[in-house]
Design an enzyme around this catalytic site. Structure first.
Site, PDB file in Angstrom:
ATOM      1  N   ARG A 114       0.847  -1.051  -0.043  1.00 53.72           N
ATOM      2  CA  ARG A 114      -0.065   0.206  -0.055  1.00 53.72           C
ATOM      3  C   ARG A 114       0.803   1.374   0.044  1.00 53.72           C
ATOM      4  O   ARG A 114       1.719   1.470   0.848  1.00 53.72           O
ATOM      5  CB  ARG A 114      -0.929   0.136   1.302  1.00 53.72           C
ATOM      6  N   HIS A 141      -6.929   0.715  -6.727  1.00 50.44           N
ATOM      7  CA  HIS A 141      -7.241  -0.021  -5.600  1.00 50.44           C
ATOM      8  C   HIS A 141      -8.008  -1.507  -6.003  1.00 50.44           C
ATOM      9  O   HIS A 141      -9.204  -1.701  -5.859  1.00 50.44           O
ATOM     10  CB  HIS A 141      -8.309   0.361  -4.630  1.00 50.44           C
ATOM     11  N   GLN A 144      -9.690  -4.041  -3.655  1.00 53.47           N
ATOM     12  CA  GLN A 144     -11.143  -3.691  -3.278  1.00 53.47           C
ATOM     13  C   GLN A 144     -12.125  -3.785  -4.447  1.00 53.47           C
ATOM     14  O   GLN A 144     -13.303  -4.550  -4.097  1.00 53.47           O
ATOM     15  CB  GLN A 144     -11.133  -2.069  -3.036  1.00 53.47           C
ATOM     16  N   ASP A 235     -17.112   7.186  -1.860  1.00 50.38           N
ATOM     17  CA  ASP A 235     -15.954   7.079  -1.032  1.00 50.38           C
ATOM     18  C   ASP A 235     -15.602   8.309  -0.225  1.00 50.38           C
ATOM     19  O   ASP A 235     -16.323   9.323  -0.429  1.00 50.38           O
ATOM     20  CB  ASP A 235     -14.846   6.521  -1.931  1.00 50.38           C
ATOM     21  N   CYS A 274     -16.312   1.500  -0.147  1.00 48.55           N
ATOM     22  CA  CYS A 274     -15.014   0.906   0.080  1.00 48.55           C
ATOM     23  C   CYS A 274     -14.709   0.915   1.756  1.00 48.55           C
ATOM     24  O   CYS A 274     -14.181  -0.261   2.363  1.00 48.55           O
ATOM     25  CB  CYS A 274     -13.896   0.972  -0.579  1.00 48.55           C
ATOM     26  N   ARG A 302     -13.402  -8.958   0.656  1.00 47.19           N
ATOM     27  CA  ARG A 302     -12.105  -8.687   0.525  1.00 47.19           C
ATOM     28  C   ARG A 302     -11.141  -9.987   0.379  1.00 47.19           C
ATOM     29  O   ARG A 302     -10.102 -10.165   0.023  1.00 47.19           O
ATOM     30  CB  ARG A 302     -11.638  -7.572   1.606  1.00 47.19           C
TER      31      ARG A 302
HETATM   32  N1   CP Z   1     -11.225  -0.459   1.777  1.00 51.59           N
HETATM   33  C1   CP Z   1      -9.928  -0.387   2.439  1.00 51.59           C
HETATM   34  O1   CP Z   1      -8.994  -0.560   1.546  1.00 51.59           O
HETATM   35  O2   CP Z   1      -9.958  -0.198   3.744  1.00 51.59           O
HETATM   36  P1   CP Z   1      -8.663  -0.305   4.555  1.00 51.59           P
HETATM   37  O3   CP Z   1      -8.080   1.336   4.352  1.00 51.59           O
HETATM   38  O4   CP Z   1      -9.293  -0.404   6.093  1.00 51.59           O
HETATM   39  O5   CP Z   1      -7.682  -1.257   4.319  1.00 51.59           O
HETATM   40  N1  NVA Z   2      -9.866   6.818  -1.390  1.00 52.08           N
HETATM   41  C1  NVA Z   2      -9.611   6.207  -0.132  1.00 52.08           C
HETATM   42  C2  NVA Z   2      -9.578   4.687   0.004  1.00 52.08           C
HETATM   43  C3  NVA Z   2      -9.613   4.158   1.262  1.00 52.08           C
HETATM   44  C4  NVA Z   2      -9.635   2.527   1.326  1.00 52.08           C
HETATM   45  C5  NVA Z   2      -8.125   6.379   0.030  1.00 52.08           C
HETATM   46  O1  NVA Z   2      -7.290   6.238  -0.698  1.00 52.08           O
HETATM   47  O2  NVA Z   2      -7.873   6.826   1.292  1.00 52.08           O
END
Ligand code: CP
Ligand code: NVA
Length: 335
Positions: A114, A141, A144, A235, A274, A302
């Site tokens: 990440r 993502h 997701q 989101d 998400c 997930r």
């Molecule tokens: N939806 C998602 O990726 O959640 P987290 O940021 O908690 O991993």
């Molecule tokens: N768009 C959000 C998604 C989190 C799962 C972010 O990048 O923070």
């Protein structure tokens, strides 16, 4: 339960990196979802299949769902997981990203990262023989969206003919959903303020995929265009790492998913997010906690979707038997 999957499609995924959903074909997405549903139906049939396999997770940002679903999921299949918290020190600041790849490949069978920048994932992939999987970046993502695709299928939505509506910021999750619609040949209506549309360069790439598959991706600022959508997705308005921006929030307020917005889509429409969610901002409590919401199915899936992806990338496929040439049945209740 027996589910039909083209096993040769899954075999072709072995050792591949998944940095965006566009790294998968429509057939591969369908096969991963079918395997995810099979695994979900009976974990006992997959006990220990990842014994001796190792997953390393590199996270530059916080996580609840992604971290826990990968950790528990990989361990449920018998593998071991090492989590490196990079929230306070970005990957590449202590030593070059390339060295991360060349060192981690000596221990890790797969790396899930990440990151703030997609380029970090590309640098890992280019310097590592183990597959790299994007667990969220600035532009994508994919894990997701695989889980979301599984959720839609489980709620009887056909990905090839779905109409997905997005309301809010044209962010990383939005771009991966646009990729899903484009690859699968579906329809997506992306409603954002003119100032917060999805990245123009990536949108053009996605539109060129859509032109080949027959998908329709519409960018608009008019929520009335979501009429008839199978699902309404939103989101957070401010993604991780972005600065609070009152002007951005002010421009997004009219796109908050309220019961009135859900009425435009129709009573059959699912509400998707998400997570994490901000009740009273991008979505009203009455919607996210109401009967149309499938957010906890998305969160649960997930783990199943990622487990299916791990099995395919590692080339650990379940017992099968051939029917009609390449078509095989995966036996979820074997033994
Ligand atoms: N939806 C998602 O990726 O959640 P987290 O940021 O908690 O991993
Ligand atoms: N768009 C959000 C998604 C989190 C799962 C972010 O990048 O923070």
């Amino acid at each position: 339960m027996h589910r039909t999957v083209d096993i040769s499609v899954l075999e072709a995924l072995k050792s591949r990196s998944i940095l965006r959903l566009t790294d998968l074909t429509a057939a591969e997405i369908s096969a991963v979802i079918a395997l995810a549903r099979t695994v979900k139906a009976d974990y006992s049939a997959f006990r220990g299949v990842l014994a001796q396999r190792s997953l390393v997770m590199l996270f530059e940002k916080p996580s609840l769902r992604t971290r826990v679903s990968f950790e528990i999921g990989f361990q449920k299949l018998g593998g071991c997981v090492s989590f490196l918290d990079h929230c306070n020190e970005h990957i590449g600041s202590r030593e070059p990203v390339g060295d991360y790849g060349r060192i981690l490949e000596r221990w890790a069978d797969v790396i899930v990262a990440r990151v703030f920048k997609q380029e970090t994932l590309a640098a890992l992939r280019d310097n590592c023989s183990s597959p790299i999987v994007n667990a969220l970046s600035d532009i994508a993502h994919p894990c997701q969206v695989l889980a979301d695709a599984q959720t839609l299928v489980e709620h009887s939505v056909k990905l090839e003919s779905m109409h997905l509506a997005w309301l809010g910021d044209g962010n990383n999750v939005c771009l991966s959903l646009m990729e899903l619609a484009a690859i699968m040949g579906g329809q997506m209506t992306v409603v954002t303020p003119a100032t917060h549309k999805p990245c123009a360069t990536l949108t053009a790439q996605i539109q060129s995929i859509a032109a080949k598959t027959g998908a329709t991706i519409t960018l608009t600022d008019d929520p009335s265009e979501i009429a008839g959508a199978h699902a309404v997705y939103t989101d957070a308005w401010i993604s991780m790492g972005q600065k609070d921006c009152p002007e951005k929030i002010a421009s997004l307020r009219k796109l908050s998913v309220t019961p009135e917005i859900m009425k435009i889509a129709g009573p059959h429409a699912k509400f998707m997010h998400c997570l994490p969610a901000h009740r009273g901002e991008e979505v009203a409590g009455a919607v996210i906690d109401g009967p149309q919401s499938v957010i906890y199915d998305e969160a649960e899936n997930r783990m199943h979707a990622q487990n299916a992806l791990m099995l395919a990338l590692l080339g650990v496929l379940p017992a099968t038997r051939t029917v009609r040439g390449a078509q095989v049945e995966i036996l979820a209740n074997r033994g």
